[in-house]
Motif scaffolding. Sequence first.
Motif, PDB file in Angstrom:
ATOM      1  N   ASN A   1       0.977  -1.095  -0.208  1.00 23.46           N
ATOM      2  CA  ASN A   1      -0.134   0.105   0.078  1.00 23.46           C
ATOM      3  C   ASN A   1       0.633   1.062   0.121  1.00 23.46           C
ATOM      4  N   PRO A   2       0.709   2.230  -0.855  1.00 26.40           N
ATOM      5  CA  PRO A   2       1.372   3.293  -0.680  1.00 26.40           C
ATOM      6  C   PRO A   2       0.938   4.232   0.813  1.00 26.40           C
ATOM      7  N   LYS A   3       2.223   4.591   1.033  1.00 24.47           N
ATOM      8  CA  LYS A   3       1.990   5.612   2.192  1.00 24.47           C
ATOM      9  C   LYS A   3       2.009   7.041   2.083  1.00 24.47           C
ATOM     10  N   VAL A   4       1.288   7.559   3.001  1.00 22.35           N
ATOM     11  CA  VAL A   4       0.886   8.943   2.997  1.00 22.35           C
ATOM     12  C   VAL A   4       2.326   9.609   3.615  1.00 22.35           C
ATOM     13  N   ILE A   5       2.773  10.553   2.664  1.00 18.57           N
ATOM     14  CA  ILE A   5       4.069  11.298   3.392  1.00 18.57           C
ATOM     15  C   ILE A   5       3.517  12.563   3.895  1.00 18.57           C
ATOM     16  N   THR A   6       3.965  12.728   5.094  1.00 18.70           N
ATOM     17  CA  THR A   6       3.374  13.783   5.912  1.00 18.70           C
ATOM     18  C   THR A   6       4.491  14.865   6.387  1.00 18.70           C
ATOM     19  N   PRO A   7       4.571  15.957   5.616  1.00 18.75           N
ATOM     20  CA  PRO A   7       5.736  17.026   6.159  1.00 18.75           C
ATOM     21  C   PRO A   7       5.530  17.119   7.800  1.00 18.75           C
ATOM     22  N   CYS A   8       6.652  17.193   8.530  1.00 15.40           N
ATOM     23  CA  CYS A   8       6.674  17.750   9.769  1.00 15.40           C
ATOM     24  C   CYS A   8       7.160  19.050   9.908  1.00 15.40           C
ATOM     25  N   LEU A   9       6.726  19.927  10.501  1.00 15.10           N
ATOM     26  CA  LEU A   9       7.262  21.402  10.724  1.00 15.10           C
ATOM     27  C   LEU A   9       7.622  21.644  11.991  1.00 15.10           C
ATOM     28  N   TRP A  10       8.949  22.009  12.164  1.00 11.75           N
ATOM     29  CA  TRP A  10       9.442  22.060  13.491  1.00 11.75           C
ATOM     30  C   TRP A  10       9.298  23.514  13.914  1.00 11.75           C
ATOM     31  N   PHE A  11       8.511  23.836  15.126  1.00  5.13           N
ATOM     32  CA  PHE A  11       8.500  25.041  15.672  1.00  5.13           C
ATOM     33  C   PHE A  11       9.167  25.449  16.813  1.00  5.13           C
ATOM     34  N   ASP A  12       9.434  26.366  17.391  1.00  3.07           N
ATOM     35  CA  ASP A  12       9.737  26.691  18.904  1.00  3.07           C
ATOM     36  C   ASP A  12       8.882  26.207  19.700  1.00  3.07           C
TER      37      ASP A  12
END
Length: 158
Positions: free
Chosen positions: A2-13
């Motif tokens: 199954n294709p996986k969803v690629i989820t961007p992770c944004l780093w905040f303070d």
Amino acid sequence: MNPKVITPCLWFDSQALEAAQFYVSLFPNSEIGAVSRYGNEGKQIHGGERGSVLVANFKLNGQPYMALNGGPIFKFTEAVSFHISCDTQEEIDFYWNKLIENGVEESMCGWLKDKYGLSWQITPAILPGLMMDAEKADKVMAAFLKMRKFDIATLLNV
């Protein structure tokens, strides 16, 4: 497989949930999802206060994202940006004006940094077609290299 969803992770303070709520307010088909919080474990490593937001999951126009409160260690750079392709000048104006609120950094050729330091490109959907027109491409580029926010009428009239 199954294709996986690629989820961007944004780093905040420490503004992960605030940023997610702001972005969700701008785009249709968007929502805040699960929000996890720091507990007592690992405080000597992560420094997060018990009960403060660790991760806010959210969707923008159906695309999943994660916003992580990881502290001041890492900052956004222009090496990664979000691109919004707009069909009309009204769309360009809307996204540009909303994303530059609160003293952000405007750049050239449709680029800006929002109040959280994330880079965005706000461009007209017609731009790739204009740039593929051998007779107009140089004039179009000369015009938009002078622009901060794109002006569709100017690009169409070069």
